[in-house]
Design an enzyme around this catalytic site. Structure first.
Site, PDB file in Angstrom:
ATOM      1  N   ASP A 157     -11.297   6.784  -3.228  1.00 33.17           N
ATOM      2  CA  ASP A 157     -10.739   7.332  -1.990  1.00 33.17           C
ATOM      3  C   ASP A 157     -11.574   8.515  -1.503  1.00 33.17           C
ATOM      4  OD1 ASP A 157      -8.712   5.424  -1.783  1.00 33.17           O
ATOM      5  OD2 ASP A 157      -7.427   6.529  -3.161  1.00 33.17           O
ATOM      6  N   LYS A 187     -12.156   0.277  -6.470  1.00 32.76           N
ATOM      7  CA  LYS A 187     -11.430  -0.165  -5.279  1.00 32.76           C
ATOM      8  C   LYS A 187     -11.972   0.562  -4.058  1.00 32.76           C
ATOM      9  CE  LYS A 187      -7.045   1.207  -4.145  1.00 32.76           C
ATOM     10  NZ  LYS A 187      -6.975   1.509  -2.703  1.00 32.76           N
ATOM     11  N   ASP A 233      -9.659  -3.362  -0.613  1.00 30.49           N
ATOM     12  CA  ASP A 233      -8.229  -3.177  -0.301  1.00 30.49           C
ATOM     13  C   ASP A 233      -8.054  -2.932   1.193  1.00 30.49           C
ATOM     14  OD1 ASP A 233      -5.543  -2.424  -0.370  1.00 30.49           O
ATOM     15  OD2 ASP A 233      -5.936  -0.469  -1.269  1.00 30.49           O
ATOM     16  N   LYS A 252      -5.832  -5.006   3.143  1.00 31.41           N
ATOM     17  CA  LYS A 252      -4.449  -5.396   3.487  1.00 31.41           C
ATOM     18  C   LYS A 252      -4.355  -6.120   4.828  1.00 31.41           C
ATOM     19  CE  LYS A 252      -2.257  -1.580   0.927  1.00 31.41           C
ATOM     20  NZ  LYS A 252      -3.387  -0.669   0.631  1.00 31.41           N
ATOM     21  N   HIS A 272      -3.310  -8.537   7.888  1.00 32.35           N
ATOM     22  CA  HIS A 272      -2.017  -9.017   8.407  1.00 32.35           C
ATOM     23  C   HIS A 272      -2.213  -9.374   9.882  1.00 32.35           C
ATOM     24  CE1 HIS A 272       2.625  -8.241   8.759  1.00 32.35           C
ATOM     25  NE2 HIS A 272       2.259  -9.437   9.193  1.00 32.35           N
ATOM     26  N   ASP A 273      -2.284 -10.689  10.194  1.00 38.48           N
ATOM     27  CA  ASP A 273      -2.469 -11.114  11.581  1.00 38.48           C
ATOM     28  C   ASP A 273      -2.066 -12.595  11.649  1.00 38.48           C
ATOM     29  OD1 ASP A 273      -3.449 -11.382  14.287  1.00 38.48           O
ATOM     30  OD2 ASP A 273      -4.832  -9.738  13.888  1.00 38.48           O
ATOM     31  N   ILE A 274      -2.334 -13.260  12.751  1.00 39.20           N
ATOM     32  CA  ILE A 274      -1.985 -14.678  12.821  1.00 39.20           C
ATOM     33  C   ILE A 274      -2.897 -15.442  11.846  1.00 39.20           C
ATOM     34  CG2 ILE A 274      -1.085 -14.572  15.177  1.00 39.20           C
ATOM     35  CD1 ILE A 274      -3.730 -15.839  16.131  1.00 39.20           C
ATOM     36  N   PRO A 275      -2.395 -16.587  11.321  1.00 39.03           N
ATOM     37  CA  PRO A 275      -3.136 -17.286  10.262  1.00 39.03           C
ATOM     38  C   PRO A 275      -4.600 -17.560  10.589  1.00 39.03           C
ATOM     39  CG  PRO A 275      -0.945 -18.220  10.464  1.00 39.03           C
ATOM     40  CD  PRO A 275      -1.077 -17.216  11.581  1.00 39.03           C
ATOM     41  N   ASN A 276      -4.891 -17.983  11.818  1.00 35.57           N
ATOM     42  CA  ASN A 276      -6.270 -18.328  12.162  1.00 35.57           C
ATOM     43  C   ASN A 276      -7.198 -17.106  12.114  1.00 35.57           C
ATOM     44  OD1 ASN A 276      -8.236 -20.269  13.085  1.00 35.57           O
ATOM     45  ND2 ASN A 276      -8.197 -19.147  15.026  1.00 35.57           N
ATOM     46  N   THR A 277      -6.687 -15.969  12.567  1.00 37.21           N
ATOM     47  CA  THR A 277      -7.494 -14.741  12.559  1.00 37.21           C
ATOM     48  C   THR A 277      -7.743 -14.274  11.129  1.00 37.21           C
ATOM     49  OG1 THR A 277      -6.591 -14.125  14.697  1.00 37.21           O
ATOM     50  CG2 THR A 277      -7.552 -12.349  13.401  1.00 37.21           C
ATOM     51  N   THR A 298       4.920   0.697  -1.141  1.00 37.94           N
ATOM     52  CA  THR A 298       5.750   1.625  -1.927  1.00 37.94           C
ATOM     53  C   THR A 298       6.265   2.780  -1.064  1.00 37.94           C
ATOM     54  OG1 THR A 298       3.657   2.526  -2.688  1.00 37.94           O
ATOM     55  CG2 THR A 298       4.863   1.158  -4.237  1.00 37.94           C
ATOM     56  N   ARG A 320      -0.623   7.788 -13.601  1.00 43.51           N
ATOM     57  CA  ARG A 320      -1.110   9.149 -13.838  1.00 43.51           C
ATOM     58  C   ARG A 320      -1.300   9.370 -15.334  1.00 43.51           C
ATOM     59  NH1 ARG A 320      -1.809   9.040  -9.459  1.00 43.51           N
ATOM     60  NH2 ARG A 320      -1.148  10.291  -7.691  1.00 43.51           N
ATOM     61  N   ARG A 333      -6.541   9.673  -8.156  1.00 46.42           N
ATOM     62  CA  ARG A 333      -6.705  11.105  -8.388  1.00 46.42           C
ATOM     63  C   ARG A 333      -6.754  11.532  -9.850  1.00 46.42           C
ATOM     64  NH1 ARG A 333      -2.321  12.207  -3.849  1.00 46.42           N
ATOM     65  NH2 ARG A 333      -1.844  10.091  -4.532  1.00 46.42           N
TER      66      ARG A 333
HETATM   67  O1  C5P Z   1      -4.655   8.827  -6.334  1.00 46.44           O
HETATM   68  P1  C5P Z   1      -3.759   7.683  -6.700  1.00 46.44           P
HETATM   69  O2  C5P Z   1      -3.889   7.246  -8.147  1.00 46.44           O
HETATM   70  O3  C5P Z   1      -2.314   7.899  -6.296  1.00 46.44           O
HETATM   71  O4  C5P Z   1      -4.323   6.470  -5.816  1.00 46.44           O
HETATM   72  C1  C5P Z   1      -3.706   5.204  -5.795  1.00 46.44           C
HETATM   73  C2  C5P Z   1      -4.474   4.265  -4.932  1.00 46.44           C
HETATM   74  O5  C5P Z   1      -3.731   3.047  -4.842  1.00 46.44           O
HETATM   75  C3  C5P Z   1      -4.706   4.733  -3.503  1.00 46.44           C
HETATM   76  O6  C5P Z   1      -5.947   4.186  -3.070  1.00 46.44           O
HETATM   77  C4  C5P Z   1      -3.543   4.121  -2.742  1.00 46.44           C
HETATM   78  O7  C5P Z   1      -3.850   3.884  -1.397  1.00 46.44           O
HETATM   79  C5  C5P Z   1      -3.378   2.792  -3.474  1.00 46.44           C
HETATM   80  N1  C5P Z   1      -2.056   2.187  -3.363  1.00 46.44           N
HETATM   81  C6  C5P Z   1      -0.897   2.834  -3.767  1.00 46.44           C
HETATM   82  N2  C5P Z   1       0.307   2.203  -3.635  1.00 46.44           N
HETATM   83  C7  C5P Z   1       0.386   0.980  -3.130  1.00 46.44           C
HETATM   84  C8  C5P Z   1      -0.776   0.314  -2.726  1.00 46.44           C
HETATM   85  C9  C5P Z   1      -2.002   0.961  -2.859  1.00 46.44           C
HETATM   86  O8  C5P Z   1      -0.954   3.952  -4.256  1.00 46.44           O
HETATM   87  N3  C5P Z   1       1.558   0.380  -3.061  1.00 46.44           N
END
Ligand code: C5P
Length: 233
Positions: free
Chosen positions: A10, A32, A59, A61, A63-68, A119, A181, A211
């Protein structure tokens, strides 16, 4: 199944990314690349990190119409990433389109996993904003089942949901789990966190750690600690 630790890169520039990755010397962690880095640096950053020998989870993510989504996934398949993702709420047809687009002429493709409910979405916002009145747990498992029906390889979820996802979709269905963590580290904006050791016990297949590694005084040592705890070595 190969379990692994995925480092969330990140960062907002490639200088910061390479400064970070250079600390690992001979090691090539699975990484990632999220929207921030991808939109800042474009597809070149994926190619550069790949050419250094890292596995990549892209990563974005979709999300659009299936063809796109199908056509976008076709472009992403040429970047030779190892894993990418989409939103399961785009429907089974969209997910099937994604698989079609992602599959190369030789039949190979990156792993494809689905986000169920973010989340950051809780029961209240799901009911009020999305008008989904079912319990969030049920919605997450339903979306995971849809992803399996569409032929996807797994879902992004909390380590706390990994066991239930495996119960509903089978042990081969992959759980990729952020919200991890090292013991003693700041939780930040994550609501429910687990340690790598607990994520292992709960059945996560891949943990995504940002982090706790990128913000550590010694990121290589923090990464090694995550690996040891998660793989139980
Ligand atoms: O710094 P941290 O360990 O919280 O980073 C988690 C990573 O996982 C970030 O890139 C965050 O965008 C991603 N992520 C998340 N929860 C999700 C989906 C992705 O924390 N549900």
């Amino acid at each position: 199944m190969s379990k692994d630790v995925i480092i969330a890169l990140d960062f907002d520039s490639k200088e910061k990314v390479f400064n970070f990755l250079d600390k690992f010397e001979g090691k090539k962690p699975f990484v990632k690349i999220g929207m921030e880095l991808y939109y800042a640096e474009g597809p070149e950053i994926v190619k550069e990190i790949k050419s250094r020998g890292h596995k990549i989870f892209l990563d974005l993510k979709l999300h659009d119409i299936p063809n796109t989504v199908k056509k976008a996934m076709k472009v992403l398949s040429e970047l030779d990433v190892d894993m990418t993702n989409l939103h399961a709420s785009g429907t089974i047809n969209m997910m099937k389109g994604a698989i079609e687009g992602l599959t190369r002429a030789d039949g190979t493709r990156p792993m494809l996993i689905a986000v169920t409910q973010l989340t950051s979405t809780d029961q209240e916002s799901m009911e009020n904003d999305l008008l989904i009145k079912e319990p969030i747990d049920k919605v997450v498992m339903h979306y995971a089942s849809n992803a399996k029906i569409a032929g996807l390889d797994g879902v992004v979820c909390s380590p706390l949901e990994a066991g239930k996802v495996h119960g509903v979709c089978g042990n081969e269905f992959v759980t990729v789990t952020p919200g991890v963590r090292l013991a003693g580290d700041a939780v930040g904006d994550q609501k429910r966190v687990t340690t790598p050791a607990l994520a292992r016990e709960l059945g996560s297949d891949y943990i995504v750690v940002g982090r706790s590694i990128t913000g550590a005084e010694n990121p290589v040592e923090a990464y090694n600690r995550c690996l040891r705890e998660f793989l139980g070595e």
